[in-house]
Design an enzyme around this catalytic site. Structure first.
Site, PDB file in Angstrom:
ATOM      1  N   SER A 176       0.860  -1.196   0.034  1.00  0.00           N
ATOM      2  CA  SER A 176      -0.065  -0.040   0.041  1.00  0.00           C
ATOM      3  C   SER A 176       1.073   1.233  -0.135  1.00  0.00           C
ATOM      4  O   SER A 176       2.163   1.080   0.223  1.00  0.00           O
ATOM      5  CB  SER A 176      -1.017   0.227   1.391  1.00  0.00           C
ATOM      6  OG  SER A 176      -0.321   0.783   2.198  1.00  0.00           O
ATOM      7  N   LYS A 177       0.269   2.348  -0.116  1.00  0.00           N
ATOM      8  CA  LYS A 177       1.039   3.490  -0.240  1.00  0.00           C
ATOM      9  C   LYS A 177       1.699   3.958   1.143  1.00  0.00           C
ATOM     10  O   LYS A 177       2.599   4.765   1.120  1.00  0.00           O
ATOM     11  CB  LYS A 177      -0.060   4.695  -0.504  1.00  0.00           C
ATOM     12  CG  LYS A 177      -0.798   4.686  -1.859  1.00  0.00           C
ATOM     13  CD  LYS A 177      -1.686   6.054  -2.035  1.00  0.00           C
ATOM     14  CE  LYS A 177      -2.099   6.185  -3.403  1.00  0.00           C
ATOM     15  NZ  LYS A 177      -2.843   7.397  -3.618  1.00  0.00           N
ATOM     16  N   ARG A 178       1.137   3.483   1.984  1.00  0.00           N
ATOM     17  CA  ARG A 178       1.716   3.967   3.352  1.00  0.00           C
ATOM     18  C   ARG A 178       2.813   2.965   3.641  1.00  0.00           C
ATOM     19  O   ARG A 178       3.654   3.134   4.705  1.00  0.00           O
ATOM     20  CB  ARG A 178       0.562   3.701   4.625  1.00  0.00           C
ATOM     21  CG  ARG A 178      -0.356   5.066   4.538  1.00  0.00           C
ATOM     22  CD  ARG A 178      -1.516   4.648   5.239  1.00  0.00           C
ATOM     23  NE  ARG A 178      -2.290   3.666   4.967  1.00  0.00           N
ATOM     24  CZ  ARG A 178      -2.967   4.097   3.770  1.00  0.00           C
ATOM     25  NH1 ARG A 178      -3.397   5.131   3.356  1.00  0.00           N
ATOM     26  NH2 ARG A 178      -3.865   2.991   3.340  1.00  0.00           N
TER      27      ARG A 178
END
Ligand code: GLU
Length: 435
Positions: free
Chosen positions: A211-213
């Site tokens: 994911s982006k995080r």
């Protein structure tokens, strides 16, 4: 025919490591074949695409060293290279579909009429993939132009690949199932289809979707953490590409020479940020001392550590010890200033040796008496002090290291002794003895 590849990012705010990998594989393939690499910005979604987002892509690619032969700032014979500026071109190609009676209006939008037949593609990585368009319920005609007049991704993506004479489309596996649709469009437009290579998904080490995080997801974060661009490129190249050798550390030129689509894996790649740090360490180790010192300087300055005359010698002591340049300040702080923290665990371990602790003051006095200071002279004193007390020199080494550096690991003890000098060593040993 000379090879033309492209990277076609949708600017959504930052450059993701997955996008960088797509760009890298396209770039490597073009460079390996002496072809051209094109950057095309797929920014038709006006609401979501900002100037900052576009800039983040350019900055990320420039930092990685992925230069483009045609594209923004560079120009070329097939521009403009922003989809938001290509409206007239899309209108022209849409007319072609209309003239061939392949579109019809439905609730204001325009749908493309699929040919009702099986469509097979031969992907360079995934092999044969067939979608059977005879079953209309599974494959309804697709919208290519919305009721507000804007074109959908599939249409503009295909038109641009044709217009820009792309020979090889290298992109993420998430687009694999779009490709038969694209082949239908290309046939209807009487175009010549490029070859396709869909590269595997990138998963976290635990198999979850990245994911982006997740740490390491944004390319923009790498420079300030102290990664070298060449190391990040090397790490990213291994996400789905198999070099077919035990070696894993490659320069950019070596990657260009070795890269081939045949050696791209079918199975998903695993993103392991720890591995990325290890690869970076291998690249840092290959730097000369001077280059390493220059690269580390901004990080040392940012941490407000004083840069003294022996800066390069100090930095050299940790060159083989750090994985990123961001780790340098914490590794050298005790060599640059007297204020540093003591690691509780290391202190407890050093204190555990009661006999050795009793000898620290004696050791400091021995240091005082050295006229010509060197690591060897200091170690000779340490041996004498230990022997006189019936202890082994090794028992004193660890407490001495903790006294001088506050921690149990770090540069060679000899480097520490040489860099700190006699007075500071004696003072720190006394300070530790009295703590
Ligand atoms: N703009 C698309 C994306 O970012 C491009 C896909 C392609 O490379 O064809 O996913």
């Amino acid at each position: 025919m000379s090879i033309r590849t492209r990277f076609a990012p949708s600017p959504t705010g930052y450059l993701h490591v997955g996008g960088a990998r797509t760009a890298l594989f396209s770039w490597l393939f073009a460079r390996n074949h002496g072809g051209a690499f094109i950057l095309r910005v797929e920014d038709t979604d006006e609401a979501r695409n900002t100037e900052e987002a576009r800039q983040a892509i350019f900055d990320g690619m420039s930092w990685l060293g992925l230069d483009w032969d045609e594209g923004p700032d560079k120009g070329g014979n097939f521009g403009p290279y922003f989809q938001s500026e290509r409206r007239d071109i899309y209108d022209k190609w849409f007319e072609k579909l209309a003239a061939a009676d392949r579109v019809y209006q439905d609730a204001g939008a325009w749908r493309f009429r699929f040919e009702r037949k099986p469509v097979t593609m031969n992907d360079l990585v995934c092999g044969e993939v067939t979608i059977d368009y005879r079953d209309e319920s599974n494959t309804p005609d697709m919208v290519v132009k919305r009721s507000d007049g804007s074109y959908v991704f599939h249409f503009v993506n295909v038109v641009d690949d044709l217009e820009m004479e792309i020979t090889h489309v290298i992109r993420g596996e998430d687009h694999l199932m779009n490709t038969p649709k694209h082949l239908q469009l290309i046939e209807a437009l009487s175009g010549t289809a490029p070859q396709y290579a869909h590269i595997p998904l990138i998963l976290n080490p635990d198999g979850s979707k990245m994911s982006k995080r997740d740490a390491g997801a944004a390319v923009g974060d790498y420079p300030r953490q102290g990664f070298l661009p060449g190391a990040v490129v090397n790490f990213i190249s291994l996400l789905g590409w198999n070099p077919k050798t035990d070696e894993e550390i490659f320069t950019m030129d070596e990657l260009v020479g070795r890269f081939s689509l045949e050696n791209v894996n079918r199975a998903p790649a695993r993103f392991d940020f720890e591995k990325c740090k290890w690869v970076n360490q291998q690249h840092l180790m290959k730097l000369g001392i001077e280059d390493f010192a220059v690269a580390a300087k901004p990080f040392v300055q940012d941490a407000n550590l004083p840069i003294s005359e022996n800066y390069t010698a100090v930095i050299a002591a940790v060159k083989e010890k750090v994985r990123t340049l961001g780790e340098v300040p914490a590794a050298v702080d005790f060599l640059m200033q007297d204020e540093f923290s003591y690691d509780d665990e290391a202190v407890a371990k050093a204190r555990g040796n009661a006999a050795a602790n009793g000898l620290l003051v004696e050791l400091a006095c021995g240091f005082d008496a050295i006229t010509d200071w060197s690591a060897d002279a200091a170690k000779a004193v340490l041996s004498e002090v230990a022997k006189a007390a019936g202890a082994k020199p090794g028992q004193l080494m660890f407490p001495l290291r903790v006294a001088l550096s506050g921690r149990g690991h770090g540069p060679d003890l000899s480097d520490i002794l040489n860099l700190l000098g006699k007075d500071r060593c004696a003072r720190r040993v006394r300070r530790f003895a009295g703590m």
